[in-house]
Design a protein around this motif. Sequence first.
Motif, PDB file in Angstrom:
ATOM      1  N   ALA A  84       0.639  -1.209  -0.097  1.00 35.38           N
ATOM      2  CA  ALA A  84       0.017  -0.046   0.059  1.00 35.38           C
ATOM      3  C   ALA A  84       0.900   1.316   0.015  1.00 35.38           C
ATOM      4  N   ASN A  85       0.705   2.151  -0.844  1.00 36.77           N
ATOM      5  CA  ASN A  85       1.176   3.344  -0.961  1.00 36.77           C
ATOM      6  C   ASN A  85       1.022   4.386   0.083  1.00 36.77           C
ATOM      7  N   ILE A  86      -0.191   4.199   0.627  1.00 35.99           N
ATOM      8  CA  ILE A  86      -1.099   5.167   1.638  1.00 35.99           C
ATOM      9  C   ILE A  86      -1.585   4.383   2.744  1.00 35.99           C
ATOM     10  N   LYS A  87      -0.922   4.630   3.876  1.00 33.19           N
ATOM     11  CA  LYS A  87      -1.592   3.678   5.286  1.00 33.19           C
ATOM     12  C   LYS A  87      -1.941   4.778   6.013  1.00 33.19           C
ATOM     13  N   CYS A  88      -3.348   4.566   6.639  1.00 30.39           N
ATOM     14  CA  CYS A  88      -4.021   5.329   7.344  1.00 30.39           C
ATOM     15  C   CYS A  88      -4.423   4.626   8.818  1.00 30.39           C
ATOM     16  N   TYR A  89      -4.050   4.986   9.830  1.00 29.99           N
ATOM     17  CA  TYR A  89      -4.438   4.572  11.028  1.00 29.99           C
ATOM     18  C   TYR A  89      -5.351   5.447  11.827  1.00 29.99           C
ATOM     19  N   LYS A 145     -11.085  10.272  18.444  1.00 27.76           N
ATOM     20  CA  LYS A 145     -11.734  10.533  17.288  1.00 27.76           C
ATOM     21  C   LYS A 145     -11.497  11.651  16.699  1.00 27.76           C
ATOM     22  N   GLY A 146     -11.455  11.809  15.402  1.00 33.11           N
ATOM     23  CA  GLY A 146     -11.303  12.945  14.603  1.00 33.11           C
ATOM     24  C   GLY A 146      -9.943  13.134  14.385  1.00 33.11           C
ATOM     25  N   ARG A 147      -9.148  12.253  14.757  1.00 32.90           N
ATOM     26  CA  ARG A 147      -7.647  12.294  14.358  1.00 32.90           C
ATOM     27  C   ARG A 147      -7.292  10.963  13.608  1.00 32.90           C
ATOM     28  N   ALA A 148      -6.228  11.022  12.745  1.00 33.18           N
ATOM     29  CA  ALA A 148      -5.818   9.851  11.996  1.00 33.18           C
ATOM     30  C   ALA A 148      -4.004   9.977  11.478  1.00 33.18           C
ATOM     31  N   LEU A 149      -3.535   9.092  11.654  1.00 30.98           N
ATOM     32  CA  LEU A 149      -2.068   8.951  11.198  1.00 30.98           C
ATOM     33  C   LEU A 149      -1.913   8.637   9.836  1.00 30.98           C
ATOM     34  N   VAL A 150      -1.262   9.234   9.241  1.00 31.34           N
ATOM     35  CA  VAL A 150      -1.149   8.914   7.578  1.00 31.34           C
ATOM     36  C   VAL A 150       0.181   8.724   7.289  1.00 31.34           C
ATOM     37  N   LEU A 151       0.666   7.499   6.871  1.00 31.81           N
ATOM     38  CA  LEU A 151       1.956   7.216   6.252  1.00 31.81           C
ATOM     39  C   LEU A 151       1.845   6.969   4.582  1.00 31.81           C
ATOM     40  N   ALA A 152       2.608   7.986   4.033  1.00 38.08           N
ATOM     41  CA  ALA A 152       2.552   7.749   2.678  1.00 38.08           C
ATOM     42  C   ALA A 152       4.000   7.579   2.121  1.00 38.08           C
ATOM     43  N   SER A 153       4.009   6.914   0.950  1.00 38.28           N
ATOM     44  CA  SER A 153       5.459   6.885   0.390  1.00 38.28           C
ATOM     45  C   SER A 153       6.027   7.784   0.084  1.00 38.28           C
ATOM     46  N   GLY A 154       7.407   7.851   0.697  1.00 38.69           N
ATOM     47  CA  GLY A 154       8.193   9.082   0.276  1.00 38.69           C
ATOM     48  C   GLY A 154       7.958  10.424   1.029  1.00 38.69           C
ATOM     49  N   SER A 155       7.237  10.311   2.234  1.00 36.57           N
ATOM     50  CA  SER A 155       6.782  11.292   3.131  1.00 36.57           C
ATOM     51  C   SER A 155       6.695  10.789   4.452  1.00 36.57           C
ATOM     52  N   ARG A 156       7.086  12.041   5.323  1.00 40.49           N
ATOM     53  CA  ARG A 156       7.284  11.599   6.851  1.00 40.49           C
ATOM     54  C   ARG A 156       5.777  11.306   7.156  1.00 40.49           C
ATOM     55  N   PRO A 157       5.563  10.451   8.411  1.00 46.86           N
ATOM     56  CA  PRO A 157       4.336  10.432   8.729  1.00 46.86           C
ATOM     57  C   PRO A 157       3.373  11.520   9.092  1.00 46.86           C
ATOM     58  N   ALA A 158       2.224  11.733   9.078  1.00 47.49           N
ATOM     59  CA  ALA A 158       1.661  12.854   9.490  1.00 47.49           C
ATOM     60  C   ALA A 158       0.480  12.493  10.396  1.00 47.49           C
ATOM     61  N   LEU A 159       0.152  13.508  11.530  1.00 48.93           N
ATOM     62  CA  LEU A 159      -1.017  13.351  12.276  1.00 48.93           C
ATOM     63  C   LEU A 159      -1.938  14.233  11.759  1.00 48.93           C
ATOM     64  N   ILE A 160      -3.226  13.976  11.236  1.00 44.68           N
ATOM     65  CA  ILE A 160      -4.264  14.827  10.586  1.00 44.68           C
ATOM     66  C   ILE A 160      -5.513  14.824  11.241  1.00 44.68           C
ATOM     67  N   ARG A 161      -6.228  15.820  11.125  1.00 42.84           N
ATOM     68  CA  ARG A 161      -7.665  15.853  11.515  1.00 42.84           C
ATOM     69  C   ARG A 161      -8.520  15.543  10.275  1.00 42.84           C
ATOM     70  N   THR A 162      -9.198  14.664  10.806  1.00 45.85           N
ATOM     71  CA  THR A 162     -10.348  14.132   9.794  1.00 45.85           C
ATOM     72  C   THR A 162     -11.549  15.075   9.289  1.00 45.85           C
ATOM     73  N   GLN A 163     -12.155  15.012   8.344  1.00 43.41           N
ATOM     74  CA  GLN A 163     -13.025  15.717   7.809  1.00 43.41           C
ATOM     75  C   GLN A 163     -14.658  15.032   7.960  1.00 43.41           C
ATOM     76  N   PRO A 164     -15.435  14.950   8.701  1.00 43.35           N
ATOM     77  CA  PRO A 164     -16.846  14.322   8.549  1.00 43.35           C
ATOM     78  C   PRO A 164     -17.307  14.619   7.036  1.00 43.35           C
ATOM     79  N   TRP A 165     -17.933  13.776   6.347  1.00 39.36           N
ATOM     80  CA  TRP A 165     -18.528  14.109   5.133  1.00 39.36           C
ATOM     81  C   TRP A 165     -19.638  15.300   5.136  1.00 39.36           C
ATOM     82  N   MET A 166     -20.439  15.405   6.293  1.00 42.59           N
ATOM     83  CA  MET A 166     -21.244  16.452   6.444  1.00 42.59           C
ATOM     84  C   MET A 166     -20.807  17.728   6.396  1.00 42.59           C
TER      85      MET A 166
END
Length: 209
Positions: A84-89, A145-166
């Motif tokens: 997987a090129n992008i992994k999310c936790y 809740k509302g946070r996620a860790l994203v690991l993308a190929s070629g980039s440092r891991p990033a802690l993000i805020r998620t955006q609810p669809w609504m």
Amino acid sequence: MTALTVAVVEAAEDLAVHSPGGRLATPLLGVLDEAANVCRWRELPNLYSHYGSRGIVLMTILQSWSQGVDVWGESGMKKLWSAANIKCYGGGVSEAAFLEDLSRMVGEYDRESSSLSVGRGHRTVSRQLQRERILDVADLAAMPKGRALVLASGSRPALIRTQPWMSGPHADAVRASITAHDPQGERTIREAETEALTVSSSLAQEPAS
């Protein structure tokens, strides 16, 4: 559901093979939600990377690492994860071994510490750097809740805020789809909006990061 998924993806592969560059002109996104329960595709780990090169983007969503191991075995799950090129936790997991591996992938940082010693009327301040985990196992297990860790190929891991669809740009279209196709559409929308408000409230109470 597995048979339908495989049929669609194989048809897309056949189209890609006969397309310029061996890729789909318009990529196909296959969202395999609850894959371990409703789409137990045994060959998925072996095909993940290949399909990506064909313009067939597969997104596998699991509740935990062990859930994937139940379907593909330990080696199969590792192969799927690595391909997987992008992994999310998104939190909510209490499997120490998986979280330890994740913590090590996030990495470490240098923390400066100081100590004070007094003797013969003199004060001496010593400073040193200590290597510490950016996010340890406990941090990852307790991710709100509302946070996620994203690991993308070629980039440092990033802690993000998620955006609810609504609160996103396609909110009206999503509501219309739920109303048209979900027998409990109003309840689904109401529950989703309530959860989004809870997440927004908890994030608003966090210190600035």
